[in-house]
Write a protein that holds these residues in place. Structure first.
Motif, PDB file in Angstrom:
ATOM      1  N   CYS A 173       6.767  -0.494  -7.728  1.00  0.00           N
ATOM      2  CA  CYS A 173       5.909  -0.983  -6.791  1.00  0.00           C
ATOM      3  C   CYS A 173       5.278   0.192  -6.926  1.00  0.00           C
ATOM      4  CB  CYS A 173       6.036  -1.580  -5.308  1.00  0.00           C
ATOM      5  SG  CYS A 173       5.166  -1.615  -4.103  1.00  0.00           S
ATOM      6  N   CYS A 182      -1.523  -3.421  -1.893  1.00  0.00           N
ATOM      7  CA  CYS A 182      -0.880  -3.439  -2.882  1.00  0.00           C
ATOM      8  C   CYS A 182      -2.188  -3.636  -3.855  1.00  0.00           C
ATOM      9  CB  CYS A 182      -1.415  -4.816  -2.789  1.00  0.00           C
ATOM     10  SG  CYS A 182       0.704  -5.885  -1.729  1.00  0.00           S
ATOM     11  N   CYS A 185      -2.124  -6.172  -6.465  1.00  0.00           N
ATOM     12  CA  CYS A 185      -1.106  -5.871  -7.248  1.00  0.00           C
ATOM     13  C   CYS A 185      -0.259  -7.387  -6.683  1.00  0.00           C
ATOM     14  CB  CYS A 185       0.154  -5.366  -7.567  1.00  0.00           C
ATOM     15  SG  CYS A 185       1.325  -5.873  -8.573  1.00  0.00           S
ATOM     16  N   CYS A 188       5.436  -8.868  -7.041  1.00  0.00           N
ATOM     17  CA  CYS A 188       6.121  -9.966  -6.190  1.00  0.00           C
ATOM     18  C   CYS A 188       6.013 -11.475  -5.955  1.00  0.00           C
ATOM     19  CB  CYS A 188       6.235  -9.418  -4.302  1.00  0.00           C
ATOM     20  SG  CYS A 188       6.645  -7.924  -4.432  1.00  0.00           S
TER      21      CYS A 188
END
Ligand code: SF4
Length: 216
Positions: A173, A182, A185, A188
């Motif tokens: 991460c 984030c 991204c 997850c």
């Protein structure tokens, strides 16, 4: 009635539904020592903004709110235009009936990718509902490791915390490089990403790692 969802810049504005940490996190306790597991000793959701009344209040509200009959249909309506959804920015699905309702919301919103991190996999009574969630194409249940030193647990999709060395095969991460955000991204929420590794950060977590290192 409307449900209370949070929208944070950390998650690129993706909506989330949460409860207060610890109070709803039975999986955070080591059953032998009765102490918090290492990952939860440094938990971000027990410090900083998470202690403010305006952050705690909606989480307290949610703990009551999910119990009403129309909660599932109200959640489905609230996710009408969401393509991603995060469960439990803090807290966990402490009650099996809540887990079953969350499953119903997931099932009824196939247009939305759900990410649900949990430690409730430690309790066998949750096996059935967690397995059912995992079978849905739009759901990633990420089983959280208790480790802060990169230990990877068994599971289709999991996560761990590491201090120095990225665990082999894990996806790192990079939120820590983007002020905790984030930044586009969506790893997850992706079933193909088996292990997500979060770099330990914060003063509290540094203390936990230091104590573990001293203990050896
Ligand atoms: S791995 Fe990607 S999606 Fe998951 S928390 Fe980090 S930045 Fe966000």
């Amino acid at each position: 009635m409307t449900v209370k969802l949070s929208k944070t810049s950390k998650l690129d504005g993706i909506l989330s539904w949460s409860l207060n940490a610890l109070d709803t996190c039975q999986g955070s306790i080591n059953p032998v020592t009765k102490e918090l597991v290492p990952a939860c000793q440094g938990c971000y959701a027990t410090t900083g903004n998470y202690r403010f009344p305006n952050v705690k209040a909606p989480r307290d509200f949610n703990k009551q709110d999910w119990q009403r009959d129309t909660w599932v249909s109200d959640m489905v309506t609230a996710l009408d235009s969401s393509r991603y959804f995060r469960w439990f920015d803090s807290g966990d699905m402490y009650d099996l009936r809540l887990a079953e309702k969350i499953y119903q919301v997931m099932q009824a919103t196939p247009w939305c990718k759900h990410w649900l991190p949990t430690r409730m996999y430690k309790f066998t009574k949750y096996d059935q509902v967690i397995n059912a969630m995992m079978k849905l194409d739009n759901v990633v249940v990420r089983l959280s490791s208790d480790s802060v030193t990169g230990e990877i647990i068994n599971g289709l999709t999991t996560s761990t915390i590491f201090s120095d060395t990225l665990p082999v095969g894990a996806f790192e991460c990079k939120a820590y490089q983007h002020e905790g955000k984030c930044n586009g991204c969506r790893a997850c929420y992706n079933k193909d990403v088996q292990v997500v590794a979060y770099k330990a950060h914060g003063v509290k977590m540094a203390k936990v790692i230091k104590i573990l290192t001293v203990k050896g």
